[in-house]
Scaffold this motif. Structure first.
Motif, PDB file in Angstrom:
ATOM      1  N   VAL A 108       0.831  -1.202   0.000  1.00 31.09           N
ATOM      2  CA  VAL A 108       0.000   0.000   0.000  1.00 31.09           C
ATOM      3  C   VAL A 108       0.866   1.254   0.000  1.00 31.09           C
ATOM      4  O   VAL A 108       0.568   2.243  -0.684  1.00 31.09           O
ATOM      5  CB  VAL A 108      -0.963  -0.001   1.204  1.00 31.09           C
ATOM      6  CG1 VAL A 108      -1.663   1.353   1.350  1.00 31.09           C
ATOM      7  CG2 VAL A 108      -2.014  -1.108   1.038  1.00 31.09           C
ATOM      8  N   ASP A 109       1.980   1.217   0.718  1.00 30.88           N
ATOM      9  CA  ASP A 109       2.873   2.376   0.771  1.00 30.88           C
ATOM     10  C   ASP A 109       3.750   2.500  -0.466  1.00 30.88           C
ATOM     11  O   ASP A 109       4.057   3.613  -0.914  1.00 30.88           O
ATOM     12  CB  ASP A 109       3.783   2.282   2.010  1.00 30.88           C
ATOM     13  CG  ASP A 109       3.026   2.492   3.306  1.00 30.88           C
ATOM     14  OD1 ASP A 109       1.902   3.031   3.259  1.00 30.88           O
ATOM     15  OD2 ASP A 109       3.554   2.113   4.368  1.00 30.88           O
ATOM     16  N   HIS A 167       0.105   0.286  -4.365  1.00 30.37           N
ATOM     17  CA  HIS A 167      -0.801   1.021  -3.469  1.00 30.37           C
ATOM     18  C   HIS A 167      -2.136   0.290  -3.341  1.00 30.37           C
ATOM     19  O   HIS A 167      -3.217   0.894  -3.384  1.00 30.37           O
ATOM     20  CB  HIS A 167      -1.010   2.458  -3.957  1.00 30.37           C
ATOM     21  CG  HIS A 167       0.272   3.224  -4.100  1.00 30.37           C
ATOM     22  ND1 HIS A 167       1.066   3.558  -3.026  1.00 30.37           N
ATOM     23  CD2 HIS A 167       0.920   3.690  -5.209  1.00 30.37           C
ATOM     24  CE1 HIS A 167       2.137   4.211  -3.451  1.00 30.37           C
ATOM     25  NE2 HIS A 167       2.079   4.294  -4.767  1.00 30.37           N
ATOM     26  N   ARG A 168      -2.034  -1.029  -3.144  1.00 27.91           N
ATOM     27  CA  ARG A 168      -3.213  -1.880  -3.014  1.00 27.91           C
ATOM     28  C   ARG A 168      -2.947  -2.958  -1.960  1.00 27.91           C
ATOM     29  O   ARG A 168      -1.806  -3.402  -1.803  1.00 27.91           O
ATOM     30  CB  ARG A 168      -3.553  -2.560  -4.358  1.00 27.91           C
ATOM     31  CG  ARG A 168      -3.894  -1.604  -5.457  1.00 27.91           C
ATOM     32  CD  ARG A 168      -3.898  -2.284  -6.827  1.00 27.91           C
ATOM     33  NE  ARG A 168      -4.941  -3.304  -6.977  1.00 27.91           N
ATOM     34  CZ  ARG A 168      -5.163  -3.955  -8.114  1.00 27.91           C
ATOM     35  NH1 ARG A 168      -4.413  -3.707  -9.188  1.00 27.91           N
ATOM     36  NH2 ARG A 168      -6.127  -4.860  -8.186  1.00 27.91           N
TER      37      ARG A 168
END
Length: 462
Positions: free
Chosen positions: A150-151, A155-156
């Protein structure tokens, strides 16, 4: 991943008695944090019944896609010449492994499509690498800030997306691979330098991640790895497993492997893996799994992989049949690209296996090793399984015999009621040979569509 028969002569038609037990409600009292108690837990029945699962190795190593999933260690740790030369030739001098992070885009990752392919493969469970030895987590772990999916990168929440897609199809169980060990994590390096007298890496990183995975995603398999650097006491594996079996949200259905410390491989845990590509070639005392990969040389995606580097469908079906005949499960690995695509040859192999299982799955799912024979000494390409009904035996042959006649020593002197070919549902004729053994007259080969192995359902008169 880590770097790394024939039965008795009796003709009695009984289900083989294995030392492991299975149960749909595998709990009696509370389990204590010791191996005597934990190993006494019955294996949830679904796992033995499943027989076939899909492994997925996918992470930052899918970006360089060179050599293997051990790219970072082989480049920076072992200073392998091929890896150093690859980086020198293709990247600027100050390029770091972390610079690959933003390139792990997963832009074409469609979890519903993946789940559909897995379902069509006939697999009954899937195991996703949620964190390999590189330490990058495929979910927004609070203990991997700045080094998670995610970071950095797509980004999931990749774990969340795939777990939901798999469960929505209601046909496949979701599991996770998790590495205890991280090559270059400063907390691990610190603990190692202290001769493992400190356990900061475990208390601050490893255990919180495992609790996150279980509580947030409720996996039904935990495929632990990276255990070889320290004993189970360092990893606090016993206390974690006791919680997992007693109080976790998946306590009744969770299955774990045997990689929980240097002292556990092939000894403790829910089922045995013993080594990558484990194939004992006999019935062993406990439930086991053959984890192998479609790419002969790597678990992770390789840009330079050739078609010849991928196992043929005949190889894979043979592995599945042999594994199941000896009481194991086959966990077959695929290697997606960094942008989220399953390589076409990998997808093709999965769909081919599913095609075969749609016809012959009755001889695989919910089966057990046959107490008399697992493999016929007369024809090495002939394998056997037994159904839950002790009157039913499945004979699976991987080569079509000459003159359309299948000969077997193992089927000698059995009181047969009928022989049916699963592909055509046709009843076949048979006769006992005067010198021993049985001959089954098959249909003409030109009438048979299948090419990768055929199963006969043999029903006995009891």
């Amino acid at each position: 991943m880590s770097a790394s028969v024939r039965g008795t002569a009796t003709t009695t038609l009984v289900v083989v008695a294995l030392a492991y037990t299975v149960s749909s409600a595998a709990k009696v009292g509370r389990y204590e944090p010791d191996w005597t108690s934990l190993d006494a837990r019955s294996l949830p029945a679904w796992y033995d019944q499943a027989k076939f699962g899909i492994f997925i190795h996918w992470g930052i190593y899918s970006v360089p896609a060179f050599g293997s999933e051990w790219f970072w260690m082989n480049w920076r740790g072992k200073k392998g010449a091929a890896y150093v030369n690859y980086m020198t030739k293709n990247y600027k001098p100050d390029f770091t492994y972390q610079d690959f992070g933003p390139q792990f885009t997963a832009e074409f990752f469609d979890p519903v499509q993946w789940a559909s392919i897995i379902k069509d493969s006939g697999a009954k469970y899937v195991v996703l690498t949620t964190k390999h030895h590189e330490g990058y987590t495929m979910w927004p772990s609070k203990r991997a800030f700045g080094w998670n999916s995610v970071d950095v990168g797509p980004h999931r929440d990749l774990v969340g997306e795939l777990s939901r897609a798999v469960r929505n199809l209601n046909s496949t169980r979701f599991g996770v691979y998790h590495s205890l060990y991280e090559w270059f994590n400063p907390l691990w390096v610190q603990d190692k330098q202290s001769n493992l007298t400190t356990r900061t890496f475990v208390t601050e990183k490893v255990l919180p991640e495992l609790y996150e995975l279980v509580n947030n995603y409720k996996p039904e398999v935990i495929w632990s790895d990276g255990e070889w650097e320290a004993p189970a006491t360092y990893w606090d594996s016993l206390n974690f497993l006791a919680w997992l079996y007693n109080d976790s949200p998946v306590k009744d259905t969770i299955v774990v492997n045997d990689r929980w410390g240097t002292d556990t491989l092939c000894k403790h845990g829910g089922y045995l893996t013993c080594a990558d590509r484990y194939q004992p070639g006999k019935i062993v005392g406990r439930k086991w799994e053959n984890a192998m990969t479609i790419d002969k040389y790597s678990w992770g995606y390789r840009k330079n992989a050739r078609a010849l580097d991928v196992y043929t469908i005949q190889n894979l079906i043979t592995q599945l049949v042999e594994t199941v005949s000896f009481g194991g499960n086959l966990l077959l690995n695929i290697s997606p690209t960094s942008d989220g695509m399953i390589p076409p040859l990998h997808e093709e192999r999965l769909l081919q296996i599913g095609q075969w299982l749609s016809v012959n799955g009755e001889s695989i799912y919910n089966s057990q090793p046959w107490s008399k024979c697992q493999n016929d000494t007369y024809n090495s390409y002939l394998w056997f399984t037994q159904g839950n009904n002790p009157a039913i035996i499945y004979s699976i042959f991987m080569q079509w015999p000459k003159e359309n006649k299948l000969n077997s020593e193992c089927l000698d002197k059995l009181n047969i009621e009928s022989v049916i070919m699963l592909e055509t549902q046709s009843k076949l004729n048979w006769k006992h040979r005067s010198k021993g053994g049985l001959t089954i007259k098959l249909e003409d080969r030109s009438r048979i569509k299948g090419n990768w192995g055929w199963a006969l359902k043999i029903t006995m008169k009891l």
